[in-house]
Structures are given as C-alpha cells and as structure tokens.
Scaffold this motif. Structure first.
Motif, PDB file in Angstrom:
ATOM      1  N   UNK A 188     -13.571  -6.114  -6.709  1.00 30.74           N
ATOM      2  CA  UNK A 188     -13.931  -6.227  -8.126  1.00 30.74           C
ATOM      3  C   UNK A 188     -13.235  -5.084  -8.861  1.00 30.74           C
ATOM      4  N   UNK A 189     -12.307  -5.426  -9.773  1.00 29.98           N
ATOM      5  CA  UNK A 189     -11.421  -4.428 -10.365  1.00 29.98           C
ATOM      6  C   UNK A 189     -11.935  -3.805 -11.658  1.00 29.98           C
ATOM      7  N   UNK A 190     -12.662  -4.559 -12.447  1.00 37.98           N
ATOM      8  CA  UNK A 190     -13.170  -3.991 -13.698  1.00 37.98           C
ATOM      9  C   UNK A 190     -14.159  -4.951 -14.340  1.00 37.98           C
ATOM     10  N   UNK A 191     -14.828  -4.449 -15.369  1.00 44.10           N
ATOM     11  CA  UNK A 191     -15.780  -5.254 -16.149  1.00 44.10           C
ATOM     12  C   UNK A 191     -15.305  -5.360 -17.595  1.00 44.10           C
ATOM     13  N   UNK A 192     -13.981  -5.413 -17.772  1.00 42.47           N
ATOM     14  CA  UNK A 192     -13.407  -5.396 -19.119  1.00 42.47           C
ATOM     15  C   UNK A 192     -13.916  -6.550 -19.973  1.00 42.47           C
ATOM     16  N   UNK A 193     -13.873  -7.765 -19.439  1.00 48.13           N
ATOM     17  CA  UNK A 193     -14.273  -8.928 -20.232  1.00 48.13           C
ATOM     18  C   UNK A 193     -15.752  -8.853 -20.603  1.00 48.13           C
ATOM     19  N   UNK A 194     -16.556  -8.396 -19.654  1.00 49.53           N
ATOM     20  CA  UNK A 194     -17.986  -8.307 -19.909  1.00 49.53           C
ATOM     21  C   UNK A 194     -18.317  -7.188 -20.885  1.00 49.53           C
ATOM     22  N   UNK A 195     -17.673  -6.025 -20.722  1.00 48.25           N
ATOM     23  CA  UNK A 195     -17.971  -4.862 -21.549  1.00 48.25           C
ATOM     24  C   UNK A 195     -17.330  -4.912 -22.932  1.00 48.25           C
ATOM     25  N   UNK A 196     -16.138  -5.456 -23.002  1.00 48.04           N
ATOM     26  CA  UNK A 196     -15.379  -5.409 -24.253  1.00 48.04           C
ATOM     27  C   UNK A 196     -15.390  -6.727 -25.026  1.00 48.04           C
ATOM     28  N   UNK A 197     -15.968  -7.765 -24.452  1.00 49.04           N
ATOM     29  CA  UNK A 197     -15.945  -9.081 -25.087  1.00 49.04           C
ATOM     30  C   UNK A 197     -16.619  -9.120 -26.440  1.00 49.04           C
ATOM     31  N   UNK A 198     -17.666  -8.308 -26.638  1.00 50.13           N
ATOM     32  CA  UNK A 198     -18.358  -8.296 -27.931  1.00 50.13           C
ATOM     33  C   UNK A 198     -17.524  -7.635 -29.016  1.00 50.13           C
ATOM     34  N   UNK A 199     -16.663  -6.688 -28.626  1.00 49.14           N
ATOM     35  CA  UNK A 199     -15.789  -6.016 -29.597  1.00 49.14           C
ATOM     36  C   UNK A 199     -14.521  -6.821 -29.866  1.00 49.14           C
ATOM     37  N   UNK A 212     -13.321 -10.601 -29.347  1.00 46.40           N
ATOM     38  CA  UNK A 212     -13.633 -11.986 -28.960  1.00 46.40           C
ATOM     39  C   UNK A 212     -12.541 -12.639 -28.120  1.00 46.40           C
ATOM     40  N   UNK A 213     -11.303 -12.170 -28.286  1.00 51.59           N
ATOM     41  CA  UNK A 213     -10.211 -12.738 -27.503  1.00 51.59           C
ATOM     42  C   UNK A 213     -10.358 -12.503 -26.012  1.00 51.59           C
TER      43      UNK A 213
END
Length: 370
Positions: free
Chosen positions: A114-125, A127-128
């Motif tokens: 598991x490399x990162x949680x970028x989509x989960x953490x940054x998705x609210x900021x 939307x792309x």
C-alpha cells in the motif's frame, strides 16, 4: 522460496517510484540464495524493470508473442493462468487491481504493498482525485489480505484510521535509497547551467501544490537572479504557462525531461531541492537529494518528517506563501546552512537501504508462507 509478481505497475508506467521499488525488490530476491523472483508476463518495456529481472521461460515467450492483443485485460488473463499452473510460494501483485483473487488457489499466500492514501486524503480538496473504483479496489485488497506492507508509518496510520483494521495486519517497510547502486561522484554536475537554480522534481498537479509554490518563489527568482528548473512531470500545461507569465517569470522557469543520470546532475547542481506537496505516501526524491548532496526544503507534513528527520531539511507550511518563501530565502542567504543540511542528509540516508527493505520483505513472505 519463489515469489511471483504480476504486470500491473509495469504496464501502467514506464518509469516511476513504484516501478523503482519493485525493481529493487525483485533484483534483491534474485540475488538472495535460495530465492527466485519472476514476472508473470514477459518484459513489457518498462525502463526500470530491467530485462535481467525477466525470468519468463522460452516457451512462454513464444506463447506471449503469438497473442494478437496484449492489452491490460489480456495481461490479467495471462497472469491468472500462471497463477493456476505455475510453481511458486507466494504472489505479490504490483498494484491494486484484485482480479487475481478469482484465480489464485486458496492455499497460496499473497500480499500487496500500500503506497499512499492520496485519493482518500486529498479527494475532498481536489475532486479530480476521486476515483471510486480505484478506492474500492484498494479497500477490497485491504479487507482480503491477511497481512500487507505500508511504505511509511504515516501511510500505516492513515490506513488504520480510514479502514479501522487491526494494526498487526500492516507491516511498515521503508524504501531504500534509489541511487544506492550509482557512483554519484563519477557523474559531474551540468556545466551548461551557468545560472544558479532551485529544483522541483516530478509531477505538478493538484496536491503537488505547484501553482501555490510558483507564487511563493516568483519574487525570489527575480530578486536573486536565479532560475527554477522543473525536472520531469511533462510539459507545462496551459494553466501553468498562464500563471508563470502573469508572475513575470517566463524566462526564469524551465521544464526539462530527465533520465537517471540527468536527474542526478540536476540534484548535484541545484541550490536546493524543494518539495511543496500537501501529501505523499513516502517521498523518494528526498532520499535522491540526500544521496546527491542537495539541500532539501520540504513541506512540513508528517511523512516528510518521518523520512528526513528533524535536522536534515528545512520545513515550511505548504499552505503559507510567506513560509515557503522565507525557508528558501534562508538557504539563499546562508551557504553554511546549505552545507549543514547536506551533511545531515547524508547521515539520515544511512537509515534507508534496499538491503533492509529486502530483508523485511523476505521475512514477511516467510511469515505468510509459514
């Protein structure tokens, strides 16, 4: 012990940090007595996964070459067949598509990274970044794996918070130094770059915080007659060009394509490496900069503190233009500070080796097999 790896990340990128990670792991396994690593598909042109890592048998090459189509789904099917017929001890998929779970025998252990949680953490900021299918695939693997790897304590903490799983199921195994096997001293700086410059490495979209960073550094580029070089990441977008023009720094900001040698030369020649990301799963460029003797100026985020420690980098708030500007200006006005950061970076680099990454990964494999 024989470990089987699939094609996923090799098919998705020609070069990148995840490819580098699997290249080092596969290479290390094949150099370990009693261990063999194999890719499920013949070498697919990835620049990082070297041909010497490709252990496909000759008859399989013939079968592969005979296939009229070799798209992503065909590669999944090819891998699925190998999961059924090949002799191996453990399977390690190289990305998050769970297609293999329908095919792998229930008696065969497997794990994933598991490399990162970028989509989960940054998705609210941004939307792309929202990709429900991608996030569902990651979640599905988390729920199915008995134990898996996180590349940093920060990533592990994010996983535990987001998925509410038992901590014992996640093993933190850090990356090693990407340039560990390179003779850095034998690669000279770039003589054609006569003007001093700051260095930005990699992609620049949304959470990478590049546009905000440009606003911060623009006055410094003008005041100190320095340049900003953006290494890799593709050509500037129309929006980036417009921002650069509006800030009046079109002649001071350059994007260049890179290979490993070129990147090392840029690190060695730069005033400092700047990394303004809002979130990362690890931060391999920090270790690259340490290896090349380049001072690091980083976002004050948890994972960068984990990688660089307290004293091997200068930190700034990535949301604060003044904080970014002031941290960079400290380096510009104090050469001793830059030298001290270089020394501290080389010391910090000793904590990150591919041998350590490999040994911990092999231990996890043995635990799963047992």
């Amino acid at each position: 012990m024989r470990i089987l790896f699939d094609h996923q990340i090799i098919s998705l990128q020609n070069y990148g940090g995840i490819s580098e990670y699997f290249s080092k792991i596969i290479d290390g396994i094949n150099e370990t007595e009693g261990c063999t690593a194999e890719l499920t598909n013949p070498n697919l042109g990835n620049e990082v996964i070297l041909k010497k890592l490709d252990k496909i048998n000759s008859w399989e090459r013939i079968v592969w070459k005979s296939l009229p189509h070799k798209g992503y789904r065909v590669r999944n099917i090819y891998t699925s067949v190998k999961l059924k017929v090949s002799t191996y001890d453990i399977f390690h998929p190289t990305y998050y598509n769970p297609y293999f779970l329908k095919w792998i025998p229930t008696t065969k252990p497997w794990t994933f990274t598991y490399h990162d949680m970028t989509h989960e953490r940054m998705g609210s900021l941004f939307p792309g970044l929202k990709n429900e299918l991608f996030q569902q695939e990651k979640k599905y693997l988390v729920n199915k794996a008995s134990k898996f790897i996180a590349i940093s304590h920060t990533t592990k903490n994010d996983i535990l918070e987001y998925y509410k799983i038992n901590s014992d199921r996640v093993q933190v195994i850090h990356h090693g130094n990407p340039f560990e096997d390179v003779d850095i001293g034998a690669i000279p700086p770039i003589e054609s770059l006569h003007e001093p410059f700051l260095l930005f490495v990699g992609t620049r979209y949304n959470y990478k915080n590049f546009n905000h960073y440009l606003i911060a550094v623009a006055p410094l580029l003008k005041k100190y007659s320095i340049k900003l070089i953006c290494a890799g990441g593709g050509l500037f977008s129309l929006e980036e060009k417009q921002i650069i023009a509006k800030l009046g720094i079109a002649t001071l900001v350059t994007q260049v394509s890179i290979n490993k040698k070129r990147l090392i030369q840029l690190y060695k020649s730069a005033i400092a490496f700047t990394y303004p990301s809002l979130y990362e799963g690890f931060g391999l460029p920090i270790l690259e900069a340490f290896a090349c003797g380049c001072p690091c100026i980083l976002s004050d985020i948890e994972v960068f503190q984990e990688v660089a420690g307290k004293d091997a980098a200068l930190y700034f708030s990535p949301y604060d233009v003044d904080s970014i500007r002031q941290s960079i200006e400290r380096i510009l006005n104090n050469s001793d500070l830059g030298g001290n950061l270089i020394d501290q970076g080389k010391e910090r680099l000793k904590y990150f080796s591919w041998a350590n990454t490999l040994n911990k990964t092999l231990s996890l494999y043995m635990e799963l097999i047992a």
